[in-house]
Write a protein that holds these residues in place. Structure first.
Motif, PDB file in Angstrom:
ATOM      1  N   GLU A 110      -5.537   2.643   1.247  1.00 31.97           N
ATOM      2  CA  GLU A 110      -6.690   3.465   1.649  1.00 31.97           C
ATOM      3  C   GLU A 110      -6.430   4.200   2.958  1.00 31.97           C
ATOM      4  N   GLU A 111      -5.712   3.530   3.844  1.00 35.51           N
ATOM      5  CA  GLU A 111      -5.384   4.173   5.119  1.00 35.51           C
ATOM      6  C   GLU A 111      -4.561   5.441   4.855  1.00 35.51           C
ATOM      7  N   LYS A 112      -3.543   5.274   4.014  1.00 31.97           N
ATOM      8  CA  LYS A 112      -2.673   6.411   3.657  1.00 31.97           C
ATOM      9  C   LYS A 112      -3.494   7.502   2.962  1.00 31.97           C
TER      10      LYS A 112
ATOM     11  N   ARG B 230      -6.681   8.034   3.129  1.00 32.07           N
ATOM     12  CA  ARG B 230      -7.626   8.698   4.045  1.00 32.07           C
ATOM     13  C   ARG B 230      -6.941   9.793   4.844  1.00 32.07           C
ATOM     14  N   GLU B 231      -5.736   9.477   5.344  1.00 28.75           N
ATOM     15  CA  GLU B 231      -4.988  10.492   6.115  1.00 28.75           C
ATOM     16  C   GLU B 231      -4.793  11.733   5.246  1.00 28.75           C
TER      17      GLU B 231
ATOM     18  N   GLU C 186      -8.097  13.507   4.635  1.00 33.09           N
ATOM     19  CA  GLU C 186      -8.560  14.179   5.852  1.00 33.09           C
ATOM     20  C   GLU C 186      -8.003  15.599   5.880  1.00 33.09           C
TER      21      GLU C 186
ATOM     22  N   GLY D 124       0.824  -1.216   0.000  1.00 36.32           N
ATOM     23  CA  GLY D 124       0.000   0.000   0.000  1.00 36.32           C
ATOM     24  C   GLY D 124       0.849   1.254   0.000  1.00 36.32           C
ATOM     25  N   ASP D 125       2.014   1.179   0.653  1.00 32.87           N
ATOM     26  CA  ASP D 125       2.909   2.345   0.695  1.00 32.87           C
ATOM     27  C   ASP D 125       3.380   2.718  -0.704  1.00 32.87           C
TER      28      ASP D 125
ATOM     29  N   PRO E 155      -6.143  -2.048   1.354  1.00 38.70           N
ATOM     30  CA  PRO E 155      -6.449  -1.478   2.683  1.00 38.70           C
ATOM     31  C   PRO E 155      -5.376  -0.513   3.191  1.00 38.70           C
ATOM     32  N   VAL E 156      -4.106  -0.881   3.008  1.00 37.97           N
ATOM     33  CA  VAL E 156      -3.050   0.025   3.485  1.00 37.97           C
ATOM     34  C   VAL E 156      -3.021   1.300   2.630  1.00 37.97           C
TER      35      VAL E 156
END
Ligand code: SER
Length: 589
Positions: free
Chosen positions: A420-422, A424-425, A428, A386-387, A417-418
């Motif tokens: 998306e986490e990045k 999302r941050e 945000e 993800g990175d 998923p990873v």
């Protein structure tokens, strides 16, 4: 049959049966935060499906331009598109199942001459909320269908809507055309995706509203909402195998052939088809008067995805120059007569495509090289982290769907998923910026802020005068010191432009013009070309503030009563707010 004949035949058929024609609404819904694009003809009609009276009556017909991204992975097959035209007819609490089904049957079999045996229909099998729709099945049989042509399905197939999280919905009966292929198996039916059955029309019996809390309530009236895909019906009527054989796509495919020097063949057909579909959708989104530009959020992001995927596919055909503008020109030419906004906004469409091309082609090669390097370290079935996927997005502008597509060509997965986490941050952070940007309006109603509000209207009008009508308000914020105005425009303003804007506003102040306020329906206001953020529902009364000779805006007020109260106007700063959005800070007196 040509598309225009079909459009005309459809509208006339329903006009003869008491329907009034309404115009295609914008692709960007006016007051519906639940969807990004108009995905069906019913969107602009939501208030009327809920019970408000429509000025044109209870029977309506139209041709609505639609964008659906849910089908994007299917694009390239014979029938799925991201942009399409929907032929639709409505009963707003007037006729119901009997008349609706009978009219559809008549149109298909007698006007389009589709043999009845080539039709198959589906109806709702029932659940705890709504009983089995034997009524619709019986109506189909009375019209001439055989029992074997009627299929009962559950919620997944025969319940339509709501389009977003909440709104009108109900059971439907869907009409399919049998392409004549063999059944792919024992269970093959209209719900099967083997290509034997192509959905052409959907008649929704809209009796329910889905509420915020997930419950359903009965609507005040029983509505019918139908939608038929123009491209698909044209394909079937003409005996074509796929939508790309129609006159709506042929000139685009031919243009791609001539611009690339590559012939459209069985091997590369997906590439040609996706380019054609995505360019059509992008041209219509950019051509819409709302002035959406490619960006990293919401509609702008979808647009960016469509354009960037196209740029890469063009490259795959061996072309490194910008041909997307020439493709868009063919589309504008094809559709300009019916959708005049495309002609009106032609230079905006081409400018934006050129800009996005330049922006992306700069990083595309190095991004592709970098992606290759990442992939080369992985084996089939492995996952790209993800990175790294986020790095491709952040550094090279690769939308995640784009990276997934590249990876899947090498049978490599992506750790979504990873990513998306990045993501999302990252989002945000920009959301906070956006929330700030839209907060706007009047912090208080002191005399000074009221005057600054009037100055904002004058500024908006002056900007449109100097920079053109693609300028739209994107946000407004006023405090006692200054006004802050965000608007769609994609480059820095020149000193001369800023001076002209300032001059126009000061001229309006010096003239001492009375600010007039009237109450009108939103439709009247729109007809008078009042600008504004259309937050009210159609048919509702809105306030229109006019500064004759300068500005007319839908707005809640309050305002100064005469422009001379502002004394003078000065621009303090002009800067970028976000991609495609500029910001001006200014003060008065
Ligand atoms: N709203 C229904 C659909 O989109 C009928 O128009 O299928």
């Amino acid at each position: 049959m040509k598309a225009n004949e079909l459009r005309k035949m459809y509208v006339e058929f329903f006009e003869k049966r008491g329907h009034k024609e309404i115009n295609s609404a914008s692709l960007l819904p006016d007051n519906d935060p639940s969807v990004l694009f108009t995905t069906a003809g019913m969107h602009p009609l939501v208030p009327y499906l809920l019970g408000e009276k429509h000025p044109q009556g209870k029977r309506l017909v139209d041709i609505q331009k639609c964008v659906r991204t849910c089908d994007i992975d299917e694009v390239g097959d014979d029938t799925h598109l991201t942009f399409f035209e929907m032929l639709g007819n409505w009963s707003l609490g007037d006729y119901f199942k009997e008349e609706s089904i009978t009219m559809s049957y008549l149109f298909l079999t007698e006007y389009l001459n589709i043999p009845v045996e080539r039709l198959a229909v589906t109806v709702f099998e029932g659940n705890s909320l709504v009983p089995r729709d034997t009524e619709s099945a019986e109506i189909w049989i009375r019209n001439g269908l055989k029992k074997e042509q009627i299929y009962f399905y559950g919620r997944d197939e025969n319940w339509w809507g709501p389009a977003g999280k909440t709104g009108p919905c109900g059971p439907d009966t869907e009409i399919f055309y049998d392409m004549g292929k063999e059944k792919c198996g024992e269970n093959c039916g209209p719900a099967c995706s083997c290509g034997k059955y192509v959905e052409i029309w959907n008649n929704v019996f809209m009796e329910y509203n889905k509420n915020e809390d997930g419950t359903y309530s009965e609507l005040l009236q029983k509505n019918v909402d139908t939608g038929m895909g123009l491209e698909r019906v044209l394909t079937i009527f003409n005996g074509y195998k796929n939508v790309y054989e129609t006159e709506l796509f042929q000139p685009i495919i031919e243009k791609i052939e001539s611009l690339t020097g590559v012939n459209y063949t069985e091997e590369n057909k997906n590439t040609f088809r996706i380019i054609s579909d995505h360019m059509r959708a992008s041209t219509f989104i950019l051509g819409d008067p709302k002035g959406v530009t490619p960006s990293n959020s919401e509609q702008g992001y979808i647009l960016r995805r469509l354009i960037r995927r196209t740029i890469r596919l063009v490259k795959k055909l061996g072309v490194n120059s910008n041909i997307i503008c020439s493709i868009a020109e063919v589309i504008i030419e094809n559709y300009g007569e019916i959708y005049s906004e495309l002609v009106k906004n032609k230079s905006f469409v081409l400018e934006q495509l050129e800009k996005e091309y330049l922006l992306f082609s700069k990083t595309l090669d190095s991004g592709l090289k970098m992606a290759e390097r990442y992939f080369s370290k992985l084996e089939e079935g492995n996952s790209l982290s993800g990175d790294l996927a986020f790095k491709l997005y952040d550094t090279f502008g690769f939308p995640i769907e784009f990276t997934v597509e590249l990876a899947s060509e090498r049978k490599i997965n992506v750790d979504i998923p990873v990513f998306e986490e990045k993501f999302r941050e990252h989002q945000e952070k920009s959301r906070k910026g956006a929330a700030e940007k839209f907060k706007g309006g009047l912090a208080d109603n002191s005399e000074r802020t009221t005057k600054l509000h009037t100055a904002t209207h004058l500024l908006n009008a002056a900007l449109r005068k100097v920079l053109g009508n693609t300028v739209y308000q994107r946000g407004s914020n006023i405090n006692s010191e200054r006004l802050r105005f965000d608007f769609s425009f994609d480059r820095k303003l020149t000193k001369d432009e800023l001076e002209q804007v300032e001059k126009i506003v000061n001229e309006a102040i010096e003239k001492g013009i009375d600010v007039m306020c009237t109450e009108e329906t939103l439709e009247e206001a729109k007809a008078e070309e009042a600008i504004g953020v259309f937050e009210s529902k159609y048919g509702e009364i809105v306030k229109v503030y006019a500064i004759p000779g300068y500005s007319k805006e839908i707005c809640g007020g309050p305002h100064a009563s005469n422009t001379e109260e502002l004394k003078s106007f000065k621009i303090l700063k002009e800067e970028s707010s976000s991609s495609g959005v500029r910001r001006i800070k200014a003060t008065i007196g």
